[in-house]
Design a protein around this motif. Structure first.
Motif, PDB file in Angstrom:
ATOM      1  N   ALA A   1       0.831  -1.208   0.000  1.00  0.00           N
ATOM      2  CA  ALA A   1       0.000   0.000   0.000  1.00  0.00           C
ATOM      3  C   ALA A   1       0.865   1.258   0.000  1.00  0.00           C
ATOM      4  O   ALA A   1       0.552   2.228  -0.698  1.00  0.00           O
ATOM      5  CB  ALA A   1      -0.940  -0.004   1.204  1.00  0.00           C
ATOM      6  N   GLN A   2       1.952   1.249   0.769  1.00  0.00           N
ATOM      7  CA  GLN A   2       2.851   2.402   0.792  1.00  0.00           C
ATOM      8  C   GLN A   2       3.472   2.645  -0.581  1.00  0.00           C
ATOM      9  O   GLN A   2       3.547   3.784  -1.042  1.00  0.00           O
ATOM     10  CB  GLN A   2       3.948   2.208   1.839  1.00  0.00           C
ATOM     11  N   LYS A   3       3.903   1.589  -1.222  1.00  0.00           N
ATOM     12  CA  LYS A   3       4.505   1.726  -2.546  1.00  0.00           C
ATOM     13  C   LYS A   3       3.468   2.194  -3.562  1.00  0.00           C
ATOM     14  O   LYS A   3       3.721   3.081  -4.372  1.00  0.00           O
ATOM     15  CB  LYS A   3       5.137   0.400  -2.988  1.00  0.00           C
ATOM     16  N   MET A   4       2.280   1.615  -3.521  1.00  0.00           N
ATOM     17  CA  MET A   4       1.251   1.952  -4.489  1.00  0.00           C
ATOM     18  C   MET A   4       0.681   3.347  -4.265  1.00  0.00           C
ATOM     19  O   MET A   4       0.164   3.965  -5.198  1.00  0.00           O
ATOM     20  CB  MET A   4       0.139   0.906  -4.472  1.00  0.00           C
TER      21      MET A   4
ATOM     22  N   LEU B   1      -2.672   4.134  -6.357  1.00  0.00           N
ATOM     23  CA  LEU B   1      -3.241   2.851  -6.775  1.00  0.00           C
ATOM     24  C   LEU B   1      -3.376   1.930  -5.571  1.00  0.00           C
ATOM     25  O   LEU B   1      -2.797   2.180  -4.518  1.00  0.00           O
ATOM     26  CB  LEU B   1      -2.349   2.190  -7.826  1.00  0.00           C
ATOM     27  N   LYS B   2      -4.119   0.843  -5.760  1.00  0.00           N
ATOM     28  CA  LYS B   2      -4.328  -0.144  -4.698  1.00  0.00           C
ATOM     29  C   LYS B   2      -3.347  -1.298  -4.842  1.00  0.00           C
ATOM     30  O   LYS B   2      -2.731  -1.478  -5.888  1.00  0.00           O
ATOM     31  CB  LYS B   2      -5.764  -0.671  -4.769  1.00  0.00           C
ATOM     32  N   SER B   3      -3.254  -2.129  -3.793  1.00  0.00           N
ATOM     33  CA  SER B   3      -2.302  -3.237  -3.820  1.00  0.00           C
ATOM     34  C   SER B   3      -2.655  -4.280  -4.878  1.00  0.00           C
ATOM     35  O   SER B   3      -1.765  -4.921  -5.435  1.00  0.00           O
ATOM     36  CB  SER B   3      -2.164  -3.887  -2.443  1.00  0.00           C
ATOM     37  N   THR B   4      -3.933  -4.453  -5.184  1.00  0.00           N
ATOM     38  CA  THR B   4      -4.314  -5.377  -6.258  1.00  0.00           C
ATOM     39  C   THR B   4      -3.734  -4.903  -7.580  1.00  0.00           C
ATOM     40  O   THR B   4      -3.322  -5.694  -8.420  1.00  0.00           O
ATOM     41  CB  THR B   4      -5.843  -5.493  -6.371  1.00  0.00           C
ATOM     42  N   ASN B   5      -3.681  -3.581  -7.758  1.00  0.00           N
ATOM     43  CA  ASN B   5      -3.092  -3.032  -8.967  1.00  0.00           C
ATOM     44  C   ASN B   5      -1.623  -3.437  -9.091  1.00  0.00           C
ATOM     45  O   ASN B   5      -1.149  -3.711 -10.192  1.00  0.00           O
ATOM     46  CB  ASN B   5      -3.191  -1.504  -8.982  1.00  0.00           C
ATOM     47  N   ALA B   6      -0.927  -3.521  -7.958  1.00  0.00           N
ATOM     48  CA  ALA B   6       0.486  -3.917  -7.978  1.00  0.00           C
ATOM     49  C   ALA B   6       0.634  -5.317  -8.528  1.00  0.00           C
ATOM     50  O   ALA B   6       1.486  -5.581  -9.387  1.00  0.00           O
ATOM     51  CB  ALA B   6       1.086  -3.837  -6.566  1.00  0.00           C
ATOM     52  N   LEU B   7      -0.196  -6.224  -8.056  1.00  0.00           N
ATOM     53  CA  LEU B   7      -0.119  -7.603  -8.513  1.00  0.00           C
ATOM     54  C   LEU B   7      -0.393  -7.695 -10.008  1.00  0.00           C
ATOM     55  O   LEU B   7       0.345  -8.346 -10.751  1.00  0.00           O
ATOM     56  CB  LEU B   7      -1.100  -8.478  -7.728  1.00  0.00           C
ATOM     57  N   CYS B   8      -1.430  -7.017 -10.475  1.00  0.00           N
ATOM     58  CA  CYS B   8      -1.766  -7.063 -11.901  1.00  0.00           C
ATOM     59  C   CYS B   8      -0.671  -6.432 -12.756  1.00  0.00           C
ATOM     60  O   CYS B   8      -0.288  -6.981 -13.791  1.00  0.00           O
ATOM     61  CB  CYS B   8      -3.109  -6.381 -12.152  1.00  0.00           C
ATOM     62  N   LEU B   9      -0.151  -5.283 -12.323  1.00  0.00           N
ATOM     63  CA  LEU B   9       0.930  -4.641 -13.072  1.00  0.00           C
ATOM     64  C   LEU B   9       2.160  -5.542 -13.158  1.00  0.00           C
ATOM     65  O   LEU B   9       2.761  -5.686 -14.229  1.00  0.00           O
ATOM     66  CB  LEU B   9       1.312  -3.304 -12.421  1.00  0.00           C
ATOM     67  N   CYS B  10       2.529  -6.154 -12.036  1.00  0.00           N
ATOM     68  CA  CYS B  10       3.710  -7.026 -12.016  1.00  0.00           C
ATOM     69  C   CYS B  10       3.491  -8.274 -12.863  1.00  0.00           C
ATOM     70  O   CYS B  10       4.413  -8.728 -13.552  1.00  0.00           O
ATOM     71  CB  CYS B  10       4.082  -7.393 -10.581  1.00  0.00           C
ATOM     72  N   GLN B  11       2.275  -8.824 -12.844  1.00  0.00           N
ATOM     73  CA  GLN B  11       1.980  -9.986 -13.681  1.00  0.00           C
ATOM     74  C   GLN B  11       2.087  -9.624 -15.161  1.00  0.00           C
ATOM     75  O   GLN B  11       2.634 -10.386 -15.956  1.00  0.00           O
ATOM     76  CB  GLN B  11       0.578 -10.527 -13.395  1.00  0.00           C
ATOM     77  N   LEU B  12       1.557  -8.468 -15.537  1.00  0.00           N
ATOM     78  CA  LEU B  12       1.631  -8.027 -16.930  1.00  0.00           C
ATOM     79  C   LEU B  12       3.075  -7.763 -17.344  1.00  0.00           C
ATOM     80  O   LEU B  12       3.479  -8.112 -18.457  1.00  0.00           O
ATOM     81  CB  LEU B  12       0.774  -6.776 -17.143  1.00  0.00           C
TER      82      LEU B  12
ATOM     83  N   SER C   1      10.501  -3.323  -8.755  1.00  0.00           N
ATOM     84  CA  SER C   1      11.802  -3.032  -8.138  1.00  0.00           C
ATOM     85  C   SER C   1      11.636  -2.722  -6.649  1.00  0.00           C
ATOM     86  O   SER C   1      12.397  -3.223  -5.818  1.00  0.00           O
ATOM     87  CB  SER C   1      12.453  -1.845  -8.849  1.00  0.00           C
ATOM     88  N   GLY C   2      10.640  -1.909  -6.327  1.00  0.00           N
ATOM     89  CA  GLY C   2      10.393  -1.562  -4.921  1.00  0.00           C
ATOM     90  C   GLY C   2      10.013  -2.772  -4.090  1.00  0.00           C
ATOM     91  O   GLY C   2      10.515  -2.965  -2.978  1.00  0.00           O
ATOM     92  N   LEU C   3       9.168  -3.624  -4.648  1.00  0.00           N
ATOM     93  CA  LEU C   3       8.772  -4.836  -3.928  1.00  0.00           C
ATOM     94  C   LEU C   3       9.942  -5.808  -3.828  1.00  0.00           C
ATOM     95  O   LEU C   3      10.092  -6.507  -2.822  1.00  0.00           O
ATOM     96  CB  LEU C   3       7.568  -5.491  -4.615  1.00  0.00           C
ATOM     97  N   GLY C   4      10.789  -5.835  -4.848  1.00  0.00           N
ATOM     98  CA  GLY C   4      11.991  -6.668  -4.797  1.00  0.00           C
ATOM     99  C   GLY C   4      12.938  -6.225  -3.696  1.00  0.00           C
ATOM    100  O   GLY C   4      13.547  -7.059  -3.011  1.00  0.00           O
ATOM    101  N   LYS C   5      13.064  -4.918  -3.514  1.00  0.00           N
ATOM    102  CA  LYS C   5      13.918  -4.392  -2.443  1.00  0.00           C
ATOM    103  C   LYS C   5      13.373  -4.768  -1.069  1.00  0.00           C
ATOM    104  O   LYS C   5      14.131  -5.092  -0.162  1.00  0.00           O
ATOM    105  CB  LYS C   5      14.052  -2.876  -2.566  1.00  0.00           C
ATOM    106  N   ILE C   6      12.057  -4.724  -0.933  1.00  0.00           N
ATOM    107  CA  ILE C   6      11.428  -5.142   0.323  1.00  0.00           C
ATOM    108  C   ILE C   6      11.713  -6.617   0.566  1.00  0.00           C
ATOM    109  O   ILE C   6      12.101  -7.022   1.668  1.00  0.00           O
ATOM    110  CB  ILE C   6       9.902  -4.873   0.298  1.00  0.00           C
ATOM    111  N   GLN C   7      11.543  -7.429  -0.479  1.00  0.00           N
ATOM    112  CA  GLN C   7      11.805  -8.863  -0.363  1.00  0.00           C
ATOM    113  C   GLN C   7      13.258  -9.114   0.037  1.00  0.00           C
ATOM    114  O   GLN C   7      13.536  -9.927   0.921  1.00  0.00           O
ATOM    115  CB  GLN C   7      11.497  -9.556  -1.688  1.00  0.00           C
ATOM    116  N   ASP C   8      14.186  -8.414  -0.592  1.00  0.00           N
ATOM    117  CA  ASP C   8      15.601  -8.572  -0.241  1.00  0.00           C
ATOM    118  C   ASP C   8      15.853  -8.213   1.222  1.00  0.00           C
ATOM    119  O   ASP C   8      16.616  -8.891   1.918  1.00  0.00           O
ATOM    120  CB  ASP C   8      16.485  -7.704  -1.143  1.00  0.00           C
ATOM    121  N   ALA C   9      15.217  -7.143   1.678  1.00  0.00           N
ATOM    122  CA  ALA C   9      15.421  -6.691   3.056  1.00  0.00           C
ATOM    123  C   ALA C   9      14.917  -7.712   4.071  1.00  0.00           C
ATOM    124  O   ALA C   9      15.574  -7.966   5.081  1.00  0.00           O
ATOM    125  CB  ALA C   9      14.739  -5.341   3.282  1.00  0.00           C
TER     126      ALA C   9
END
Length: 151
Positions: free
Chosen positions: A25-28, A33-44, A109-117
């Motif tokens: 939610a913070q990133k979006m 945008l909403k968190s569901t939008n993040a998933l759809c954007l990343c899938q696309l 990229s932002g979600l990847g950085k969170i995952q790495d952390a």
């Protein structure tokens, strides 16, 4: 100890879900945008060639109606377009626009950085074992739910 495992598991999963939702939610919020939008954007972004609404729903385990709302919002914002070939709308793929690709790349990229952390003190072997175990637990829960439905 065994009697507390389910409570520990349930609480831990809920804490993890809340943390992930807050971080998404913070990133979006940067894009309103909403968190569901993040998933759809990343899938696309990952698909490269676009995905139909049914594919987005299936891959992301998102309700079809929610995918429809998400795609309508992303289309209105100019981040995706539907590849209507031959005037047909049914089963056509959604694709990222140039702006949508830039947003999806930044989000991924932002979600990847969170995952790495959050994985920083874990070995690849530990992560692999964790994800294998988590997948098996999910399958076991699904089987249990199916058995309960059929009973």
């Amino acid at each position: 100890m065994r009697s507390n495992r389910f409570e520990i598991f349930s609480t831990s999963i809920l804490q993890l879900i809340r943390a992930v939702q807050q971080m998404k939610a913070q990133k979006m919020a940067q894009y309103d945008l909403k968190s569901t939008n993040a998933l759809c954007l990343c899938q696309l972004l990952e698909s490269g060639e676009g995905l139909s609404a049914a594919e987005l729903s299936r891959q992301g385990e998102i309700d079809k109606a929610q995918v429809s709302r998400c795609m309508a919002e992303l289309t209105a914002r100019g981040f995706v377009y539907r590849n209507d070939q031959d005037g047909r709308r049914y089963k056509q793929k959604y694709c990222l626009t140039a702006e949508g690709e830039a947003v999806a790349t930044d989000v991924a990229s932002g979600l990847g950085k969170i995952q790495d952390a959050v994985q920083k003190d874990l070995t690849p072997e530990e992560l692999s074992a964790f994800f294998d175990t988590l997948a098996q637990l999910c399958r076991n829960f699904e089987e249990l739910l199916d058995e309960k439905k059929q009973a």
